[in-house]
Scaffold this active site. Structure first.
Site, mmCIF file in Angstrom:
data_model
loop_
_atom_site.group_PDB
_atom_site.id
_atom_site.type_symbol
_atom_site.label_atom_id
_atom_site.label_comp_id
_atom_site.label_asym_id
_atom_site.label_seq_id
_atom_site.Cartn_x
_atom_site.Cartn_y
_atom_site.Cartn_z
ATOM 1 N N HIS B 48 0.814 -1.199 0.000
ATOM 2 C CA HIS B 48 0.000 0.000 0.000
ATOM 3 C C HIS B 48 0.859 1.266 0.000
ATOM 4 O O HIS B 48 0.568 2.224 -0.699
ATOM 5 C CB HIS B 48 -0.907 -0.022 1.226
ATOM 6 N N LYS B 90 -7.784 13.414 -6.920
ATOM 7 C CA LYS B 90 -7.238 12.061 -6.779
ATOM 8 C C LYS B 90 -8.371 11.086 -6.489
ATOM 9 O O LYS B 90 -9.435 11.479 -6.021
ATOM 10 C CB LYS B 90 -6.249 12.031 -5.612
ATOM 11 N N GLU B 92 -9.062 7.154 -4.683
ATOM 12 C CA GLU B 92 -8.426 6.190 -3.790
ATOM 13 C C GLU B 92 -9.413 5.089 -3.420
ATOM 14 O O GLU B 92 -10.608 5.310 -3.347
ATOM 15 C CB GLU B 92 -7.962 6.908 -2.527
ATOM 16 N N HIS B 94 -11.028 2.054 -0.967
ATOM 17 C CA HIS B 94 -11.214 1.574 0.399
ATOM 18 C C HIS B 94 -11.958 0.250 0.321
ATOM 19 O O HIS B 94 -13.020 0.083 0.906
ATOM 20 C CB HIS B 94 -11.948 2.607 1.255
ATOM 21 N N ASN B 95 -11.380 -0.670 -0.428
ATOM 22 C CA ASN B 95 -12.077 -1.899 -0.788
ATOM 23 C C ASN B 95 -12.265 -2.859 0.378
ATOM 24 O O ASN B 95 -13.383 -3.260 0.697
ATOM 25 C CB ASN B 95 -11.320 -2.612 -1.914
ATOM 26 N N ASP B 116 -6.661 14.064 1.319
ATOM 27 C CA ASP B 116 -5.589 14.136 0.326
ATOM 28 C C ASP B 116 -5.680 15.410 -0.487
ATOM 29 O O ASP B 116 -4.673 15.935 -0.953
ATOM 30 C CB ASP B 116 -5.685 12.932 -0.635
ATOM 31 N N GLN B 239 -11.885 1.566 11.057
ATOM 32 C CA GLN B 239 -12.052 2.849 11.714
ATOM 33 C C GLN B 239 -13.472 3.367 11.547
ATOM 34 O O GLN B 239 -14.155 3.028 10.598
ATOM 35 C CB GLN B 239 -11.083 3.875 11.135
ATOM 36 N N SER B 312 -6.280 6.138 13.138
ATOM 37 C CA SER B 312 -7.382 7.028 13.511
ATOM 38 C C SER B 312 -7.543 8.072 12.420
ATOM 39 O O SER B 312 -6.565 8.535 11.842
ATOM 40 C CB SER B 312 -7.073 7.729 14.834
ATOM 41 N N ASP B 491 -6.113 7.639 -11.548
ATOM 42 C CA ASP B 491 -6.528 6.264 -11.781
ATOM 43 C C ASP B 491 -6.519 5.487 -10.481
ATOM 44 O O ASP B 491 -5.829 5.826 -9.541
ATOM 45 C CB ASP B 491 -5.614 5.578 -12.795
ATOM 46 N N SER B 531 -4.619 -0.838 -5.771
ATOM 47 C CA SER B 531 -5.153 -1.785 -4.801
ATOM 48 C C SER B 531 -4.983 -3.181 -5.386
ATOM 49 O O SER B 531 -5.659 -3.539 -6.349
ATOM 50 C CB SER B 531 -6.627 -1.474 -4.542
#
Ligand SMILES: Nc1ncnc2c1ncn2[C@@H]1O[C@H](COP(=O)(O)OP(=O)(O)O)[C@@H](O)[C@H]1O
Ligand SMILES: [Mg+2]
Lengths: 80, 728, 229, 80
Positions: B48, B90, B92, B94-95, B116, B239, B312, B491, B531
């Site tokens: 990651h 961007k 991202e 979170h799968n 971000d 989280q 966190s 991407d 990912s």
């Protein structure tokens, strides 16, 4: 000491959350559930250790903030 | 974990470090690391954070253009919008967290990508979300859809950033690995961009935001390890997001950024305090010393290991100009957020962590960063499938096919999803969800931004290079279809286990195809996310390189949508007739077949056709426009009619075989123009080399082909009905 | 017209309201921070949409007790117009300035879309720009817009002509199908006894600019400007 | 019979609700509150009248629907 506050909808006020949970339980194949009501459960850590002394303040918190008494009831228990 | 926990081979393995990698740790340290140090190595070298499997290929993507201010490598990419403004964006993933706890996983995914973007000085102005779920009839899917959509909305709605677009797809390959890709676009002054490179020995290092708890420890390594059946049982901590705090953090950071107090700033994302402090120091070639006793914590007895690895949410790290601490603190006090000076920059090139009066970790920054593993993983090219002849696809009556396509899981309206998102807050949404690309006005100007997210994973699975190319081209086309100039992409590369050569091959070829399209379309990559290991029990997902595209409209009032604007307009098909049914939605949804080569993209044609369409839109000659994608021509006609409630009559010369109506040949558009202008429009297209044909006209309350009609009401019931009925 | 928009830390339609007011009336309102105990000299106060303090307990519950709300209440008592939109409506009910409560939407989901409203009364400074019975299109965007009050309270609101808007269909029919959130008697907005406080779930500020898809929200601000100068 | 279910966040999991309520109580001038945690309280009306027989099914409902055991704990009491 812990003050445990239950905030529940008054009888007669429609409870969409409870209804949705009921529906979902049935869809999952659980039968024998006749009704569901959903409320809030709030635990307060308080400095006061005497329930008798603590109650008026916690009641005040409920009336002012934790419950909306137009639609909700509250109940308070103390523990520890 | 207490710092005295012994570092055994088992512990090393649990931290995801291979024996080789651990040897490198020993070499760099010159001694055995303690547990905190091991934890830091482990997250910094995780897939990651280090991109160790993907870096080699990501580097091949084109990242430059005259309007690119900052390409990959920072928190987000930055492009110039002119007039002193820049867009920062961007995407991202979170799968894994979203599969385990759909609401919070998706919510914190949105929170993370917002950070971000505002980290770099931008006010977030739009969110998108690309979602992929398992088969609609898989027992888990509905629950995951409900939770993810509620989570995306719950977070974005509360922070007050409109969610204006995205994708939703169902496919059995995602049964055990859903994809939640979130994208944020922000706007900043082009001369006030904030970066993460630390500078100034002795400058204070400041922590702001929420307190640190024990949540999400090992999130970064979790995101890099393949799922197995029992990981659901292990249920690693995920989280919980706090969007209200995020909102405060946005306002406080932007307020402080208006002063000159900040030297560098970095959000605490995956691997929290570790990666943020490490990256800031590393980029500046400096060292950093942090007193962990000063870190605001929400739980008692947190160890150095826990503080450094906690994930966190809603936290940021900054380097301030000396003497600006009070000014900064006043801002964060106003917004009632934690603020603590926790360390200083040093010239030692080392990260030194202190706690309880002693040193709990001491590691060299540069060697660790430089020695981060980078693999040239073995890969094999994908097997190309032969072109499927249209004649090999059984024909279904067009009316039945159309109803099934617009009323099935793949083609049904996503209204059920986007009506749960506040897509109008901020008061600049000009084109709401439901069209080709969302359009927002740049606040206080006449200009607009367009945004879209696209990929067809079935194409990529059939031919990763063509599929990668097509995803970029489709994003470009969707931006073009609203009249925008495509600027750049972000991407989100979602793939299976890269240690399998055929999966690595998909990744490599997808990058190659994407790169080719980016160059040909002047559409560079400015940010992204990878990912990998989206795989359960050896079953990988369809390769899914999600493309987030951003474009610019000089005059937002000139943008067009997909809905017809009146009856009696002429419909013109641009780009040629349909022929291609291989990998089409027609073949997949109606015949259950994923066969053949995907439709090829001719990038020169793509560009020529798109440039023509955009120019005509800006000239005011186009009343509505839609690109042809899933489902081809007839689905596009139906979508334009459904968006407006105005029907259409089209004429096909001769019989209308399925390939003509539903073929997915690329680089095509359908436009509505004033009837009186139609001939001139067709002539202009032909003069530009763009095949054009007057197809029919708008009007009525049905979609009719060669005189045979399907009522709009019936199509609408199917199109709008599927999702609510499915979720009921 | 001198207007102020209250800004709670979690407000997110404060700027939208200010933009719409400036767009329609030509004058930008003052933005007032929630911790201020005083209000400037104004004749219109807008309590905007958003998530005032996160709204984790009940929407508007905490904001109702903020320092600024005491000042808003005091001003309202002197007749100053107060417009609560969405979260602002929730705050006004929690503060006791309007009757009833806004509960979780009946279907439990957040809803963001245009709805049709029947203007029930043009007898207020907020609604004078519409005709009673007129159907207008305004967006909603809320999770807790399900209006509830006891039957006698609802009867009284109706008797006193204090229901400002109801959810309806294109023909103006007020029925269950047109009700997006389960509100009692399809109520979308109510007026105070003195008719100088209006709370409504739909967002008039979101459709006051043709570029954003409509202008049915604009007459509200125009009417206020007419009265307030 | 009534099954009373309390769903609370696991220790260590961030509780934004509780945090916000705590903050608001302080702002209202209630002192002596040291911590607040907020949970859900769900009352199920069930046909079964024997708690011993009812428990497995209610536990199953909690695991499957009422709580997400990744972040939440549940507790069940029976009454009446
Ligand atoms: N998850 C989502 N969130 C917001 N909007 C969505 C989502 N999924 C789909 N949409 C919207 O629905 C419309 C149709 O989506 P899609 O079929 O993927 O468009 P296209 O084929 O033009 O790329 C688009 O406007 C898209 O932004
Ligand atoms: Mg499109």
């Amino acid at each position: 000491m812990k003050a445990k506050v239950h905030v529940t909808l008054k009888a007669g006020v429609l409870d969409p959350q409870g209804k949705a949970v009921h529906h979902a339980l049935e869809a999952l194949g659980f039968d024998g559930v006749q009704g569901v009501r959903q409320g809030k459960y709030i635990e307060l850590d308080i400095a006061e250790t005497d329930p008798v002394k603590a109650r008026p303040a916690v009641e005040e918190m409920c009336r002012k903030l934790l419950a909306n008494t137009v639609i909700e009831n509250f109940a308070i228990d103390f523990e520890g | 974990m207490n710092n005295t926990v012994a570092v055994t081979p088992e512990i090393v393995a649990e931290h995801g470090l291979s024996p080789d990698e651990y040897d490198r740790v020993l070499e760099i340290m010159g001694r055995a690391p303690n547990i905190t140090e091991l934890g830091i190595f482990s997250v910094m070298w995780s897939e990651h954070c280090s991109y160790k499997s993907s870096k080699k290929w990501l580097k091949t993507l084109p990242t430059k253009a005259p309007w690119v201010i900052c390409g990959p490598g920072e928190n987000a990419g930055v492009v110039d919008l002119g007039d002193g403004q820049a867009a920062i964006f961007k995407m991202e993933s979170h799968n894994h967290p979203s599969f385990i706890e759909p609401y919070q996983g998706a919510a914190t995914g949105v929170g993370g990508i917002l950070r971000d973007v505002f980290t770099m000085g931008a006010r977030p102005v739009a969110n998108l979300n690309a979602l992929r779920f398992g088969a609609a009839d898989h027992p888990k899917t509905r629950h995951l859809v409900a939770g993810v959509v509620a989570g995306v909305g719950g977070y974005g709605n509360c922070v007050g950033v409109p969610t204006v677009g995205g994708e939703v797809q169902f496919h059995p390959s995602y049964n055990g690995n859903i994809l939640v890709n979130a994208m944020t676009i922000g706007v900043a002054d082009a001369d006030k961009i904030f970066y993460s490179e630390a500078s100034g020995v002795g400058n204070p290092v400041v922590y702001v935001g929420s307190k640190t708890g024990r949540d999400g420890i090992h999130g970064a390594t979790m995101a890099s390890a393949e799922f197995s059946e029992d990981s659901e049982e292990k249920r690693p901590t995920v989280q919980v997001g706090d969007p209200f705090t995020e909102k405060l953090l946005i306002e406080a950071c932007l307020e402080l950024m208006a002063t000159d107090a900040i030297v560098a700033i970095q959000d605490m994302g995956a691997a929290g305090l570790t990666s943020s402090s490490f990256e800031m120091a590393s980029k500046g070639g400096l060292g950093v010393e942090i007193d962990l006793d000063k870190v605001p914590v929400r739980e008692t007895a947190m160890t150095a290991y826990e503080i450094m690895l906690s994930e966190s949410q809603e936290r940021m790290l900054m380097v301030l100009q000396p003497g600006k601490e009070d000014l900064a603190k006043a801002v964060f006090d106003k917004w009632e957020l934690d603020f603590a000076v926790i360390g200083t920059l040093t010239d030692t090139g080392r990260m030194v962590l202190k706690m309880g009066g002693g040193v709990v970790a001491d590691l060299p920054i540069d060697p660790l960063a430089q020695a981060a593993p980078e693999y040239d993983r073995p890969w094999v090219p994908g097997k190309k499938q032969p072109v499927l002849a249209a004649a090999d696809v059984p024909e279904i009556s067009w009316a039945d096919a159309l109803k099934a396509l617009v009323g099935g899981p793949d083609g049904a309206s996503r209204r059920w999803v986007w009506e749960q998102y506040d897509h109008m807050v901020m008061g600049d949404t000009v084109q709401r969800p439901g069209g080709d690309a969302a359009v927002i006005r740049l606040h206080g100007t006449k200009k607009g931004l367009a945004a879209t997210s696209d990929v067809n994973p079935r194409y990529v699975a059939a031919d990763a290079a063509e599929g990668g190319k097509q995803a970029v081209a489709e994003a470009w086309r969707n931006l073009t279809a609203v009249g925008a100039t495509p600027l750049a992409i972000t991407d989100n590369m979602n793939f299976g286990n890269p240690e399998r050569p055929e999966i690595m091959g998909q990744f490599v070829e997808a990058c190659q195809g994407m790169g080719e399209a980016c160059i040909a379309l002047d559409f560079p990559v400015v940010s992204g996310n990878v990912s990998l290991y989206n795989e359960t029990n050896g079953q990988g997902i369809l390769p899914t390189p999600t493309i987030g595209g951003v474009g610019l409209l000089p005059d937002v009032e000139a943008s067009v949508g997909i809905g017809f604007t009146g009856a009696g307009d002429a419909l013109v098909l641009l780009g040629g007739e349909g022929t291609w049914l291989g990998q089409s939605l027609y073949l997949y949804a109606l015949h259950g077949r994923s066969e053949g080569a995907p439709p090829p993209v001719d990038l020169a044609v793509e560009r020529r056709n798109g440039d023509f369409v955009r120019e005509r839109i800006r000239a005011g000659a186009v009343k509505a426009c839609h690109d042809l994608s899933d489902g081809g021509l007839l689905v596009a006609v139906a979508e334009m009619a459904l968006a407006s409630g105005i029907g259409a009559r089209i004429a096909m010369d001769g019989p209308a075989p399925h390939a003509k109506l539903f073929g997915e040949d690329q680089g095509r558009y359908l436009v509505a123009v004033a009837a009186a202008d139609a001939d001139a429009f067709v002539a202009a297209a032909e003069a530009a080399g763009v095949p054009a044909r007057k197809l029919g006209e708008t009007g009525g309350d049905a979609v009719a082909v060669n005189g045979e009609a399907v009522a709009l009401a019936e199509l609408k019931a199917a199109h709008e009905g599927w999702f609510p009925a499915y979720m009921a | 017209m001198k207007a102020a928009v209250i800004v709670f830390p979690g407000s997110n339609c404060d700027r939208d309201a200010a933009t719409a007011i400036a767009h329609v009336t030509g004058t930008a309102p003052k933005m007032v921070w929630h911790r201020d105990a005083d209000l400037p000299d104004v004749d219109l106060i807008v309590v905007p949409g958003g998530f005032s303090y996160g709204d984790y307990l009940r929407s508007g519950a905490m904001a109702a007790h903020s320092p600024i709300m005491a000042a808003v209440k005091a001003k309202a008592e002197t007749g100053v117009r107060v417009l609560g939109i969405c979260n602002g409506f929730q705050v006004l009910t929690e503060a006791g300035m309007l009757p009833g409560v806004l509960m979780r939407n009946q279907k439990l989901k957040f809803i963001c879309r245009d709805v049709l409203l029947k203007v029930e009364t043009s007898n207020s400074d907020f609604t004078r720009g519409y005709n009673a019975g007129q159907v207008i299109r305004i967006p909603v965007a809320h999770h807790d817009g399900n209006y509830f009050a006891e039957a006698d309270v609802l009867d009284r609101l109706e008797d006193e002509d204090r229901v400002a808007f109801r959810y309806c269909d294109a023909a103006g029919a007020v029925d269950a199908e047109a009700n997006p959130n389960g509100s009692q008697r399809n109520i979308a907005g109510v007026l105070s006894e003195k008719r100088n406080v209006l709370g409504m779930m739909p967002h008039p500020e979101r459709l006051a600019d043709p570029l954003l898809g409509g202008t049915d929200g604009a007459p509200m601000f125009q009417a206020l400007m007419k009265v307030l100068g």
